[in-house]
Design a protein around this motif. Structure first.
Motif, PDB file in Angstrom:
ATOM      1  N   HIS A 147      31.246  36.645  35.328  1.00 31.78           N
ATOM      2  CA  HIS A 147      31.690  35.335  35.780  1.00 31.78           C
ATOM      3  C   HIS A 147      31.081  34.282  34.862  1.00 31.78           C
ATOM      4  O   HIS A 147      29.892  34.336  34.576  1.00 31.78           O
ATOM      5  N   PRO A 148      31.896  33.337  34.384  1.00 36.17           N
ATOM      6  CA  PRO A 148      31.386  32.356  33.429  1.00 36.17           C
ATOM      7  C   PRO A 148      30.340  31.408  34.020  1.00 36.17           C
ATOM      8  O   PRO A 148      29.525  30.870  33.274  1.00 36.17           O
ATOM      9  N   ILE A 149      30.350  31.211  35.325  1.00 31.99           N
ATOM     10  CA  ILE A 149      29.440  30.228  35.904  1.00 31.99           C
ATOM     11  C   ILE A 149      28.445  30.863  36.868  1.00 31.99           C
ATOM     12  O   ILE A 149      27.268  30.539  36.855  1.00 31.99           O
ATOM     13  N   ALA A 168      36.041  40.331  45.010  1.00 28.42           N
ATOM     14  CA  ALA A 168      37.375  39.816  44.688  1.00 28.42           C
ATOM     15  C   ALA A 168      38.276  39.933  45.919  1.00 28.42           C
ATOM     16  O   ALA A 168      38.319  40.980  46.559  1.00 28.42           O
ATOM     17  N   PRO A 169      39.003  38.865  46.258  1.00 25.12           N
ATOM     18  CA  PRO A 169      39.878  38.928  47.428  1.00 25.12           C
ATOM     19  C   PRO A 169      41.085  39.841  47.219  1.00 25.12           C
ATOM     20  O   PRO A 169      41.683  40.315  48.173  1.00 25.12           O
ATOM     21  N   VAL A 188      40.819  26.280  43.800  1.00 24.59           N
ATOM     22  CA  VAL A 188      40.596  27.685  44.122  1.00 24.59           C
ATOM     23  C   VAL A 188      41.382  28.577  43.154  1.00 24.59           C
ATOM     24  O   VAL A 188      40.894  29.631  42.734  1.00 24.59           O
ATOM     25  N   SER A 189      42.571  28.146  42.746  1.00 26.87           N
ATOM     26  CA  SER A 189      43.318  28.919  41.740  1.00 26.87           C
ATOM     27  C   SER A 189      42.506  29.052  40.459  1.00 26.87           C
ATOM     28  O   SER A 189      42.404  30.125  39.873  1.00 26.87           O
ATOM     29  N   TYR A 190      41.942  27.936  40.053  1.00 24.37           N
ATOM     30  CA  TYR A 190      41.146  27.946  38.830  1.00 24.37           C
ATOM     31  C   TYR A 190      39.950  28.890  38.980  1.00 24.37           C
ATOM     32  O   TYR A 190      39.640  29.678  38.082  1.00 24.37           O
ATOM     33  N   ALA A 246      37.253  34.158  37.928  1.00 23.42           N
ATOM     34  CA  ALA A 246      36.674  35.408  38.440  1.00 23.42           C
ATOM     35  C   ALA A 246      37.461  36.622  37.955  1.00 23.42           C
ATOM     36  O   ALA A 246      37.183  37.745  38.372  1.00 23.42           O
ATOM     37  N   GLY A 247      38.454  36.388  37.110  1.00 21.43           N
ATOM     38  CA  GLY A 247      39.198  37.503  36.540  1.00 21.43           C
ATOM     39  C   GLY A 247      40.344  37.980  37.426  1.00 21.43           C
ATOM     40  O   GLY A 247      40.840  39.095  37.262  1.00 21.43           O
ATOM     41  N   ILE A 248      40.769  37.166  38.363  1.00 21.92           N
ATOM     42  CA  ILE A 248      41.854  37.554  39.270  1.00 21.92           C
ATOM     43  C   ILE A 248      43.129  36.810  38.862  1.00 21.92           C
ATOM     44  O   ILE A 248      43.084  35.634  38.500  1.00 21.92           O
TER      45      ILE A 248
END
Ligand SMILES: Cc1cc2nc3c(=O)[nH]c(=O)nc-3n(C[C@H](O)[C@H](O)[C@H](O)COP(=O)(O)OP(=O)(O)OC[C@H]3O[C@@H](n4cnc5c(N)ncnc54)[C@H](O)[C@@H]3O)c2cc1C
Ligand code: FES
Lengths: 104, 356
Positions: A6-8, B148-149, B165-167, B172-174
């Motif tokens: 995770h970047p942050i 991850a959801p 939240v999209s961002y 988070a790679g989703i």
């Protein structure tokens, strides 16, 4: 599924604990909500609605909506989205509205 | 039975700011928080805060929460109970809370309800399937616990929360399949929207969700274009293949305790639902019961902080603690500035109907 890069954010490693769900053994991190550990294990259905038997997962994750009631260590109606995971916990599906007399 | 000057329910930005302000005036405070940590919604927020006219503008929500918590922990006037859910407030002025499997009773001279808000639901077929999650829940799961959801998400709602939240999901790679928005325009800030578009996620305005697909969990969704009366346009339906539907369609105040305490309530579409009638110092129609933050009307963190300060200082004044009147005026002026201009118009309208 755990988020790895995770970047942050960085997620504390945390202590790994074992718990059982419907008799099978799983691992999770101590103190995280039971629902997070189950979700990580790919379990999305947390209960079935008492009247129409519809599958339910969590919705709010903050203890507001009662979508996530399960039996934990024999106690019914536990909101697993806000209940911290502990070593050796026994997590089960709840039948109907939950039976307190069933608690061991 | 515990005695205190001010009991505060909820340790989000509003409750935290109120505790500090009341303590500064000399009041003893008990702060109850259902979660095991302080900060409320702030804890989930990894983005830099929107809003520019305040000292927190450039900080991440989670850092603001830490900033407040540190001050609270050092403060000897404030006693904090985490893992403590307030249950009810009764005629004899007793507040009950469940804490670590036990019930505690508190008799406060004044009470502040700063319990925040809960996610709204919208009607569509199968909206109860596992995998239909509130945006707050998705944030909690991924930003607080690192789980991850899902793998592929349909976001419903293009207000700031939906966009942010999209961002965060992408970070988070989703994968975010699309953001759909019923209105004809994006409700959130353009900076957020263009950042997301640049990342290749389509934002489909005039679109809604008709159905979630799947038996035991979400396996897809049926979306459609809608006209200006929010009716589906025939032939414009489309299947999307996702395993998660994230609802970011607004919040409504978490006001049960205020109903139960007998406060007069009023429905306010602009403020997100039923909210208590209050005076200009945030006191409700029940003497000594104050409100602040999202429970008083859905706004944002800066206004929650300012309202918290105002409620905290007003409660202290009610109990004859010495306060600086200039400070009260300053907080009110800051709130007014924050709500000025076109962005604050609906808030001003809403407040005009509930302030007495
Ligand atoms: C996804 C998302 C992104 C956001 N981004 C921004 C942003 O960039 N900038 C911005 O300004 N705002 C943002 N906001 C809005 C901001 O977070 C909220 O307006 C603000 O947190 C409201 O503060 P509050 O103190 O009223 O409520 P909350 O932060 O919700 O805190 C309420 C607290 O009360 C507790 N509580 C509730 N009931 C009880 C009870 N019975 N007993 C004990 N405790 C209880 C809850 O657990 C919670 O901790 C965002 C919100 C969301 C959901
Ligand atoms: S998911 Fe809403 S109470 Fe647990």
């Amino acid at each position: 599924m755990r988020i790895k890069d995770h970047p942050i954010l960085s997620f504390p490693e945390g202590k790994t604990v074992e718990f059982s769900f419907e008799g099978k053994t799983f691992i999770g991190k101590e103190g995280e909500p039971i629902a997070a550990a189950l979700h990580d294990a790919g379990i999305r259905v947390l209960r079935h609605s008492p009247r129409h038997n519809r599958p339910r997962g969590f919705f709010c994750a903050i203890g507001n909506c009662s979508s996530c009631l399960m039996v934990v260590n024999g106690e019914p109606n536990v909101k697993v989205c806000v209940t911290p995971l502990r070593q050796g916990m026994k997590v089960e599906y709840q039948k109907g509205k939950g039976d307190i007399n069933a608690a061991d | 039975m515990r005695q205190t000057d001010l009991a505060i329910i909820g340790a989000g930005p509003a409750g935290l700011a109120a505790a500090l302000e009341a303590s500064r005036a000399g009041a003893r405070v008990i702060l109850l928080e259902r979660d095991d940590w302080l900060g409320g919604q702030l804890v989930k927020q990894t983005h830099q805060f929107f809003g520019s006219k305040n000292e927190f503008a450039g900080m991440r929500g989670v850092d603001i929460a830490t900033h407040f918590s540190e001050q609270i922990e050092k403060d000897e006037n404030i006693q904090v109970f985490t893992g403590a859910t307030a249950l009810g407030f009764y005629e004899d002025g007793v507040l009950t809370a469940a804490c670590a499997g036990r019930m505690i009773k508190i008799k406060p001279r004044t009470l502040l309800v700063a319990s925040g808000a809960m996610e709204k639901m919208i009607p569509f077929e199968n909206n109860d399937l596992p995998g239909v999650y509130g945006a707050g829940a998705v944030q909690t799961l991924m930003n607080v616990y690192g789980v991850a959801p899902g793998k592929k998400v349909l976001m419903v709602g293009a207000g700031n929360i939906g966009l942010i939240v999209s961002y965060q999901l992408i970070q988070a790679g989703i994968e975010v399949e699309a953001i759909i928005e019923g209105a004809s325009h994006v409700g959130g800030y353009w900076v957020h929207a263009s950042k997301i578009r640049r990342m290749g996620v389509p934002i489909l305005t005039n679109h809604t969700i008709l159905k979630a697909r799947g038996q035991e969990k979400v396996e897809g969704a049926l979306i459609t274009r809608i006209d200006e009366n929010w009716q589906p346009v025939p032939g414009e339906e489309r299947e999307v293949s996702v395993d998660t539907v994230c609802l970011a369609v607004g919040l409504s105040p978490l006001a049960e305790l205020l109903w139960q305490a007998g406060c007069e309530m009023e429905f306010s579409p602009q403020l997100g639902g039923y909210v208590p009638i209050r005076d200009s110092n945030l006191e409700t129609t029940e003497e000594g019961i104050y409100i602040a933050g999202d429970v008083a009307g859905i706004e944002e963190a800066t206004s929650a902080i300012l309202e918290g300060q105002l409620a905290g200082i007003s409660a202290a004044r009610k109990m004859d603690y010495r306060i600086e009147e200039e400070k009260v005026e300053e907080i009110k002026a800051n709130l007014e500035t924050l709500r000025a201009g076109p962005v604050g118009e609906h808030i001003r309208q809403g407040l005009a109907n509930v302030e007495r």
